[in-house]
Design a protein around this motif. Structure first.
Motif, PDB file in Angstrom:
ATOM      1  N   THR B   8       0.855  -1.180   0.000  1.00 31.60           N
ATOM      2  CA  THR B   8       0.000   0.000   0.000  1.00 31.60           C
ATOM      3  C   THR B   8       0.893   1.231   0.000  1.00 31.60           C
ATOM      4  O   THR B   8       2.110   1.140   0.222  1.00 31.60           O
ATOM      5  CB  THR B   8      -0.898   0.053   1.248  1.00 31.60           C
ATOM      6  OG1 THR B   8      -0.052   0.232   2.396  1.00 31.60           O
ATOM      7  CG2 THR B   8      -1.693  -1.239   1.409  1.00 31.60           C
ATOM      8  N   ASP B   9       0.252   2.385  -0.200  1.00 35.81           N
ATOM      9  CA  ASP B   9       0.993   3.643  -0.102  1.00 35.81           C
ATOM     10  C   ASP B   9       1.710   3.724   1.237  1.00 35.81           C
ATOM     11  O   ASP B   9       2.849   4.189   1.332  1.00 35.81           O
ATOM     12  CB  ASP B   9       0.041   4.845  -0.188  1.00 35.81           C
ATOM     13  CG  ASP B   9      -1.003   4.725  -1.270  1.00 35.81           C
ATOM     14  OD1 ASP B   9      -1.586   3.642  -1.408  1.00 35.81           O
ATOM     15  OD2 ASP B   9      -1.228   5.732  -1.958  1.00 35.81           O
ATOM     16  N   ASN B  10       1.023   3.273   2.276  1.00 32.47           N
ATOM     17  CA  ASN B  10       1.575   3.392   3.625  1.00 32.47           C
ATOM     18  C   ASN B  10       2.800   2.502   3.809  1.00 32.47           C
ATOM     19  O   ASN B  10       3.737   2.859   4.527  1.00 32.47           O
ATOM     20  CB  ASN B  10       0.497   3.030   4.653  1.00 32.47           C
ATOM     21  CG  ASN B  10       0.703   3.789   5.938  1.00 32.47           C
ATOM     22  OD1 ASN B  10       1.090   4.961   5.901  1.00 32.47           O
ATOM     23  ND2 ASN B  10       0.463   3.129   7.056  1.00 32.47           N
ATOM     24  N   ARG B  13       5.592   4.494   2.300  1.00 35.41           N
ATOM     25  CA  ARG B  13       5.981   5.600   3.182  1.00 35.41           C
ATOM     26  C   ARG B  13       6.759   5.084   4.380  1.00 35.41           C
ATOM     27  O   ARG B  13       7.762   5.675   4.798  1.00 35.41           O
ATOM     28  CB  ARG B  13       4.739   6.373   3.638  1.00 35.41           C
ATOM     29  CG  ARG B  13       4.104   7.237   2.563  1.00 35.41           C
ATOM     30  CD  ARG B  13       3.053   8.174   3.161  1.00 35.41           C
ATOM     31  NE  ARG B  13       1.885   7.456   3.618  1.00 35.41           N
ATOM     32  CZ  ARG B  13       0.772   7.279   2.899  1.00 35.41           C
ATOM     33  NH1 ARG B  13       0.699   7.787   1.683  1.00 35.41           N
ATOM     34  NH2 ARG B  13      -0.255   6.617   3.384  1.00 35.41           N
ATOM     35  N   SER B  19       6.622  11.041   5.141  1.00 40.85           N
ATOM     36  CA  SER B  19       5.177  11.222   5.255  1.00 40.85           C
ATOM     37  C   SER B  19       4.728  12.038   4.052  1.00 40.85           C
ATOM     38  O   SER B  19       4.451  13.230   4.155  1.00 40.85           O
ATOM     39  CB  SER B  19       4.831  11.918   6.579  1.00 40.85           C
ATOM     40  OG  SER B  19       3.440  12.063   6.705  1.00 40.85           O
ATOM     41  N   PHE B  21       2.273  12.077   0.525  1.00 43.13           N
ATOM     42  CA  PHE B  21       1.079  11.433  -0.012  1.00 43.13           C
ATOM     43  C   PHE B  21       0.962  11.574  -1.527  1.00 43.13           C
ATOM     44  O   PHE B  21       0.102  10.984  -2.140  1.00 43.13           O
ATOM     45  CB  PHE B  21      -0.167  11.980   0.695  1.00 43.13           C
ATOM     46  CG  PHE B  21      -0.194  11.607   2.141  1.00 43.13           C
ATOM     47  CD1 PHE B  21      -0.792  10.423   2.545  1.00 43.13           C
ATOM     48  CD2 PHE B  21       0.418  12.396   3.105  1.00 43.13           C
ATOM     49  CE1 PHE B  21      -0.798  10.060   3.873  1.00 43.13           C
ATOM     50  CE2 PHE B  21       0.413  12.033   4.440  1.00 43.13           C
ATOM     51  CZ  PHE B  21      -0.186  10.853   4.835  1.00 43.13           C
ATOM     52  N   ILE B  23       1.994  10.628  -5.046  1.00 44.49           N
ATOM     53  CA  ILE B  23       2.627   9.397  -5.533  1.00 44.49           C
ATOM     54  C   ILE B  23       3.909   9.683  -6.305  1.00 44.49           C
ATOM     55  O   ILE B  23       4.923   9.011  -6.102  1.00 44.49           O
ATOM     56  CB  ILE B  23       1.625   8.601  -6.401  1.00 44.49           C
ATOM     57  CG1 ILE B  23       0.496   8.068  -5.509  1.00 44.49           C
ATOM     58  CG2 ILE B  23       2.320   7.450  -7.110  1.00 44.49           C
ATOM     59  CD1 ILE B  23      -0.608   7.348  -6.267  1.00 44.49           C
ATOM     60  N   PHE B  24       3.896  10.681  -7.192  1.00 47.72           N
ATOM     61  CA  PHE B  24       5.106  10.948  -7.960  1.00 47.72           C
ATOM     62  C   PHE B  24       6.243  11.376  -7.041  1.00 47.72           C
ATOM     63  O   PHE B  24       7.400  10.935  -7.196  1.00 47.72           O
ATOM     64  CB  PHE B  24       4.859  12.019  -9.027  1.00 47.72           C
ATOM     65  CG  PHE B  24       6.056  12.232  -9.912  1.00 47.72           C
ATOM     66  CD1 PHE B  24       6.272  11.416 -11.005  1.00 47.72           C
ATOM     67  CD2 PHE B  24       6.985  13.223  -9.628  1.00 47.72           C
ATOM     68  CE1 PHE B  24       7.392  11.579 -11.807  1.00 47.72           C
ATOM     69  CE2 PHE B  24       8.106  13.394 -10.422  1.00 47.72           C
ATOM     70  CZ  PHE B  24       8.307  12.573 -11.515  1.00 47.72           C
ATOM     71  N   GLY B  73       9.437  12.121 -14.843  1.00 43.21           N
ATOM     72  CA  GLY B  73       8.222  12.911 -14.994  1.00 43.21           C
ATOM     73  C   GLY B  73       7.861  13.102 -16.451  1.00 43.21           C
ATOM     74  O   GLY B  73       7.827  12.162 -17.228  1.00 43.21           O
ATOM     75  N   PRO B  83       6.396   8.407 -15.688  1.00 41.70           N
ATOM     76  CA  PRO B  83       5.576   8.642 -14.496  1.00 41.70           C
ATOM     77  C   PRO B  83       6.082   7.829 -13.302  1.00 41.70           C
ATOM     78  O   PRO B  83       6.893   6.910 -13.449  1.00 41.70           O
ATOM     79  CB  PRO B  83       4.195   8.146 -14.943  1.00 41.70           C
ATOM     80  CG  PRO B  83       4.498   7.084 -15.951  1.00 41.70           C
ATOM     81  CD  PRO B  83       5.729   7.533 -16.669  1.00 41.70           C
ATOM     82  N   GLY B  84       5.574   8.198 -12.140  1.00 43.59           N
ATOM     83  CA  GLY B  84       5.846   7.411 -10.945  1.00 43.59           C
ATOM     84  C   GLY B  84       4.773   6.366 -10.748  1.00 43.59           C
ATOM     85  O   GLY B  84       3.601   6.614 -11.056  1.00 43.59           O
ATOM     86  N   ARG B  85       5.188   5.205 -10.279  1.00 39.89           N
ATOM     87  CA  ARG B  85       4.233   4.102 -10.056  1.00 39.89           C
ATOM     88  C   ARG B  85       4.494   3.486  -8.692  1.00 39.89           C
ATOM     89  O   ARG B  85       5.614   3.027  -8.423  1.00 39.89           O
ATOM     90  CB  ARG B  85       4.395   3.018 -11.133  1.00 39.89           C
ATOM     91  CG  ARG B  85       4.050   3.458 -12.546  1.00 39.89           C
ATOM     92  CD  ARG B  85       4.470   2.403 -13.538  1.00 39.89           C
ATOM     93  NE  ARG B  85       5.929   2.305 -13.605  1.00 39.89           N
ATOM     94  CZ  ARG B  85       6.684   2.995 -14.444  1.00 39.89           C
ATOM     95  NH1 ARG B  85       6.130   3.815 -15.313  1.00 39.89           N
ATOM     96  NH2 ARG B  85       7.998   2.886 -14.405  1.00 39.89           N
ATOM     97  N   LEU B  86       3.472   3.493  -7.859  1.00 40.67           N
ATOM     98  CA  LEU B  86       3.627   2.846  -6.549  1.00 40.67           C
ATOM     99  C   LEU B  86       3.966   1.366  -6.721  1.00 40.67           C
ATOM    100  O   LEU B  86       4.692   0.783  -5.927  1.00 40.67           O
ATOM    101  CB  LEU B  86       2.335   2.978  -5.743  1.00 40.67           C
ATOM    102  CG  LEU B  86       2.162   4.250  -4.919  1.00 40.67           C
ATOM    103  CD1 LEU B  86       0.803   4.220  -4.242  1.00 40.67           C
ATOM    104  CD2 LEU B  86       3.261   4.382  -3.875  1.00 40.67           C
ATOM    105  N   ASP B  87       3.438   0.790  -7.776  1.00 38.79           N
ATOM    106  CA  ASP B  87       3.634  -0.637  -8.011  1.00 38.79           C
ATOM    107  C   ASP B  87       5.110  -0.993  -8.196  1.00 38.79           C
ATOM    108  O   ASP B  87       5.512  -2.129  -7.978  1.00 38.79           O
ATOM    109  CB  ASP B  87       2.837  -1.055  -9.245  1.00 38.79           C
ATOM    110  CG  ASP B  87       2.606  -2.554  -9.279  1.00 38.79           C
ATOM    111  OD1 ASP B  87       2.225  -3.107  -8.231  1.00 38.79           O
ATOM    112  OD2 ASP B  87       2.830  -3.166 -10.337  1.00 38.79           O
TER     113      ASP B  87
END
Lengths: 129, 448
Positions: B8-10, B13, B19, B21, B23-24, B73, B83-87
């Protein structure tokens, strides 16, 4: 010039259910108050985390984000999701949205979200009764 | 511990300790461990080329350097389109103790000296290099980067020139402190055109860089090998990975004759001075043996212990009349006292009125045999001294046997006695008889 936001709902609520799209979730915290007390800031962080993406969403929605906030995703997978908020949480967000509105800092990517949240008529419960 | 496949995002982080929020912004944090195999990389869309990214180098700026190239970017379909990807954080390892550069040189591994002395010690430099080549779920292996076939070497900026040499391939390295680069600035040719054992000739500051390259340079060469990549520099909090540094190669001075064999009436012998510069700084002559005197000549002009030495001067070694014959081995080195402690001997019994002796040191690599003339009887104390030629850098245990004729008067095979190349050792032992006037005692030293 930003449009004037007119509240459209006038009802008392205890728990507010709000369906947020993928983009609204990513930009959710951009309408929070910029400054606040420690407790308020903690509330903002907790609200931001509440709309975090789940592992399945991250994996299946194929979200990619550019620095200007633009994003792309798999439209067949990504659907709005409903979240529940307490009245005081909505009031907190509305406080930030109002300041942004006054300062003309709302932007296209968060204007509609701010408008939706400001349209919610919230009356906090009187705990003294 | 690396992030799992469901994140997850958390989680991200928490792993990064931030901290944030957006994503990029999260995907371009400077604290991201670039050595993790899985992390945000530059790739369009949803990252079809992840984890190696569009460059295929796992987010590293190879072959230029080891910088991290995170998402740049831009815009969708534009240039860049990164782009940025959390995955991209699936499997991300934040700890540099677990995800580190797979090719590395740790500062604490090496045997590096600030100054090398071509005519003295130390004259060696040793770099230990490691390559993590085992399967890993978090480390970017050399094979992932196409570096297994690359050569490992040194680039030197020395004496106004740039030098290169390779010493082996990445595929021959492992992750133990095993594989190393060894160079030697020991001077091996000092007359004519000087040369070091395994180092470009010169003196002064030497700047070095560890390199990887796609072609070999078997000998020191000024021509740069192909596709040079410098070693990665970083720290994991425990180890510091080094890529470059500098040291100094000191001026040197040598004599033409190391072993001077004197007969009883030799008078003196001379040795020609060779040195790296005509203005060599002053150093001290130390004469350890009272029966040896030294003088320095420029041509036929006596220069006693001059402030500056020049090539071609001569050191004249004279032996006093008390020594019937001996061998001396002048040991000359810049940076320390000039010590003349050669292979001499003195036979002595307590109470003896005279000291006379005969010393014979056999050729390098062999044991030393020292015969001692004993002029006077007195007690059963016998002193001998020696400077072994090839006993190595550390103390080498030796066995001692002393005979008068064929009669053994002393024997020790316990390894109590030691010798070291370049150091004079003197021992006094008790033989099992009272010294007999006019007899010859033979001291035989052999490696224990």
């Amino acid at each position: 010039m930003a449009k004037k936001i007119i509240p459209t709902k006038d009802e008392e609520m205890t728990v507010i259910k709000l369906a947020l799209s993928l983009g609204e979730r990513m930009n959710f915290n951009t309408i929070f108050p910029l400054e606040g007390s420690i407790a308020e800031n903690a509330l903002g962080e907790a609200l931001s985390k509440r709309v975090d993406f789940s592992p399945a969403e991250i994996k299946e929605w194929q979200i990619s984000v550019f620095p200007d906030g633009k994003y792309s995703f798999n439209p067949q997978k990504a659907q709005p999701r409903e979240f529940r908020f307490e009245p005081f949480e909505i009031l907190y967000i509305q406080q930030g949205a109002r300041f942004l509105e006054m300062d003309k800092k709302l932007r296209p990517f968060n204007y509609k979200l701010a408008e939706r949240i400001l349209s919610i008529k919230v009356k906090a419960k009187d705990e003294t009764k | 511990m690396a992030l799992g496949q469901s994140i997850t995002d958390n989680d991200v982080r928490g792993a990064l300790g931030v901290s944030i929020f957006d994503i990029f912004t999260l995907c371009t944090q400077s604290v991201i461990n670039k050595w993790s195999k899985y992390k945000p990389v530059r790739d369009a869309g949803f990252g079809a080329n992840w984890p190696s990214g569009s460059s295929g180098k796992y987010g590293l700026n190879l072959p230029t350097n080891w910088d991290y190239l995170g998402p740049g970017g831009g815009s969708e379909g534009g240039s860049p389109d990164e782009p940025g990807r959390l995955d991209d954080f699936r499997g991300y390892e934040h700890s540099k103790l677990l995800a580190f550069p797979s090719i590395q040189c740790r500062d604490t591994d090496n045997d590096l000296n600030a100054i090398l002395y071509p005519s003295n010690t130390p004259y060696l430099q040793r770099w230990y290099c490691r390559a993590y080549r085992s399967a890993s779920s978090v480390i970017i292996l050399p094979s992932d980067l196409g570096l297994d076939s690359y050569y490992v070497g040194l680039k030197l900026s020395f004496g106004g020139a740039t030098w290169y040499k390779t010493f082996g391939q990445v595929s021959s390295l492992d992750f133990t402190k095993n594989w190393n680069i060894l160079v030697s600035a020991e001077i091996v040719t000092w007359s004519g055109t000087p040369a070091y054992s395994n180092f470009p000739y010169g003196t002064g500051q030497c700047d070095w860089q560890l390199i990887l390259c796609s072609t070999a340079a078997a000998a020191w060469t000024n021509g740069a090998p192909s596709d040079i990549i410098y070693f990665p520099a970083d720290t994991d909090g425990t180890n510091t990975f080094i890529t470059s540094g500098s040291f100094t190669v000191h001026d040197w001075i040598k004599l033409s004759d190391y072993d001077m064999v004197f007969s009883a009436a030799a008078g003196y012998l001379e040795s020609i001075v060779y040195c790296s510069t005509a203005n060599l700084p002053a150093f001290t002559i130390t004469d350890n043996a009272s029966w040896i005197t030294l003088a320095v000549y420029d041509g036929e002009t006596l220069i006693s212990n001059p402030a500056l030495y020049a090539p071609g001067m001569k050191v004249r070694v004279s032996v006093s009349a008390l020594a019937t014959a001996c061998i001396v081995s002048p040991e000359v080195g810049v940076g320390q006292d000039w010590t003349l402690d050669g292979a001499y001997t003195s036979g002595s019994l307590a109470g003896a009125a005279s000291r006379s002796g005969t010393a014979t040191v056999t050729s390098e690599g062999e044991d030393a045999v020292i015969s001692v003339d004993q002029g006077n009887a007195g007690s059963n104390q016998l002193t001998f001294a020696f400077r072994s030629i090839d006993l190595g850098a550390g103390d080498t245990p030796i066995d001692v046997v002393i005979k008068r004729g064929s009669t053994t008067v002393f024997s020790d095979a316990t390894g109590t006695f030691v010798g070291r190349d370049g150091f004079t050792k003197q021992y006094t032992v008790t033989i099992n008889e009272t010294g007999i006037a006019g007899e010859t005692y033979t001291v035989t030293l052999t490696r224990h």
